[in-house]
Design an enzyme around this catalytic site. Structure first.
Site, PDB file in Angstrom:
ATOM      1  N   GLY A  29     -77.751  29.296  73.588  1.00 13.29           N
ATOM      2  CA  GLY A  29     -78.984  28.522  73.651  1.00 13.29           C
ATOM      3  C   GLY A  29     -78.635  27.055  73.765  1.00 13.29           C
ATOM      4  O   GLY A  29     -77.513  26.639  73.455  1.00 13.29           O
ATOM      5  N   TYR A  30     -79.610  26.281  74.185  1.00  9.89           N
ATOM      6  CA  TYR A  30     -79.374  24.866  74.475  1.00  9.89           C
ATOM      7  C   TYR A  30     -80.128  23.972  73.497  1.00  9.89           C
ATOM      8  O   TYR A  30     -81.326  24.121  73.309  1.00  9.89           O
ATOM      9  CB  TYR A  30     -79.775  24.557  75.918  1.00  9.89           C
ATOM     10  CG  TYR A  30     -78.815  25.214  76.875  1.00  9.89           C
ATOM     11  CD1 TYR A  30     -77.713  24.528  77.346  1.00  9.89           C
ATOM     12  CD2 TYR A  30     -78.970  26.544  77.245  1.00  9.89           C
ATOM     13  CE1 TYR A  30     -76.797  25.139  78.183  1.00  9.89           C
ATOM     14  CE2 TYR A  30     -78.057  27.162  78.071  1.00  9.89           C
ATOM     15  CZ  TYR A  30     -76.975  26.446  78.537  1.00  9.89           C
ATOM     16  OH  TYR A  30     -76.069  27.058  79.354  1.00  9.89           O
ATOM     17  N   LEU A  31     -79.361  23.057  72.876  1.00 11.54           N
ATOM     18  CA  LEU A  31     -79.951  22.060  71.999  1.00 11.54           C
ATOM     19  C   LEU A  31     -80.455  20.884  72.826  1.00 11.54           C
ATOM     20  O   LEU A  31     -81.399  20.207  72.449  1.00 11.54           O
ATOM     21  CB  LEU A  31     -78.924  21.585  70.961  1.00 11.54           C
ATOM     22  CG  LEU A  31     -78.569  22.654  69.935  1.00 11.54           C
ATOM     23  CD1 LEU A  31     -77.328  23.413  70.343  1.00 11.54           C
ATOM     24  CD2 LEU A  31     -78.405  22.047  68.588  1.00 11.54           C
TER      25      LEU A  31
END
Length: 173
Positions: A29-31
């Protein structure tokens, strides 16, 4: 600073499956994700990745092309799980298959969930112009098409793509 040089391809057949050395499930997932990159408020994607019993925090420059600055740091699995569960806008799931051809490693990503049906092969190279084998199962190159970047597959998943997008009709051959 490491420079990742990576080329990405669609697959022309399933013949690669006979050469799988190993496979592993991956969740990432991407912050800092696609929207921040599109609107210019970020200069890099930042992701958490969980692969088996290992996890990483990865920072990749938001520059077009096949060569990009990349930083990769191991983190505790519990931290990666917490980041994926609480700070990411979505989680991309895939199975990564390791396929070696003439000593060169191809990572074949078979996506799941909203990206089910998308399968791409990536090859990391030591130089932009480095030669590499072209097995018959390697199809159209999509390295320049940003919709194939993992960061973009969360915001615009494969299931939403038009037939033209799926066929990569805008890809340079």
């Amino acid at each position: 600073m490491k420079i990742e040089i990576e080329r990405k391809f669609l697959l022309a057949s399933d013949d690669w499956r006979a050469a799988i050395e190993r496979s592993e499930p991956i969740a990432q997932g991407y912050l800092v994700g696609a929207q921040a990159l599109r609107d210019g408020s970020a200069r890099a994607s930042v992701r958490a990745r969980l692969a088996g019993k290992q996890a990483w925090l990865n920072i990749k420059a938001a520059t077009p092309g096949i060569a990009r600055a990349e930083f990769d740091y191991p983190i505790p699995v519990a931290d990666a799980k917490a980041l994926l569960a609480s700070l990411c806008d979505g989680v991309l799931e895939k199975v990564r298959h390791h396929v070696r051809v003439d000593g060169v490693l191809f990572e074949v990503d078979e996506f799941e969930g909203d990206n089910h049906g998308l399968i791409v092969a990536e090859v990391e190279l030591p130089a932009v112009d480095a030669p590499f084998p072209r097995p018959a199962w390697l199809g159209r190159e999509v390295s320049a098409l940003m919709r194939y970047y993992n960061v973009n597959l969360i915001a615009h998943p494969y299931r939403q793509w038009s037939p033209a997008e799926r066929a990569a009709e805008d890809a340079a051959c």
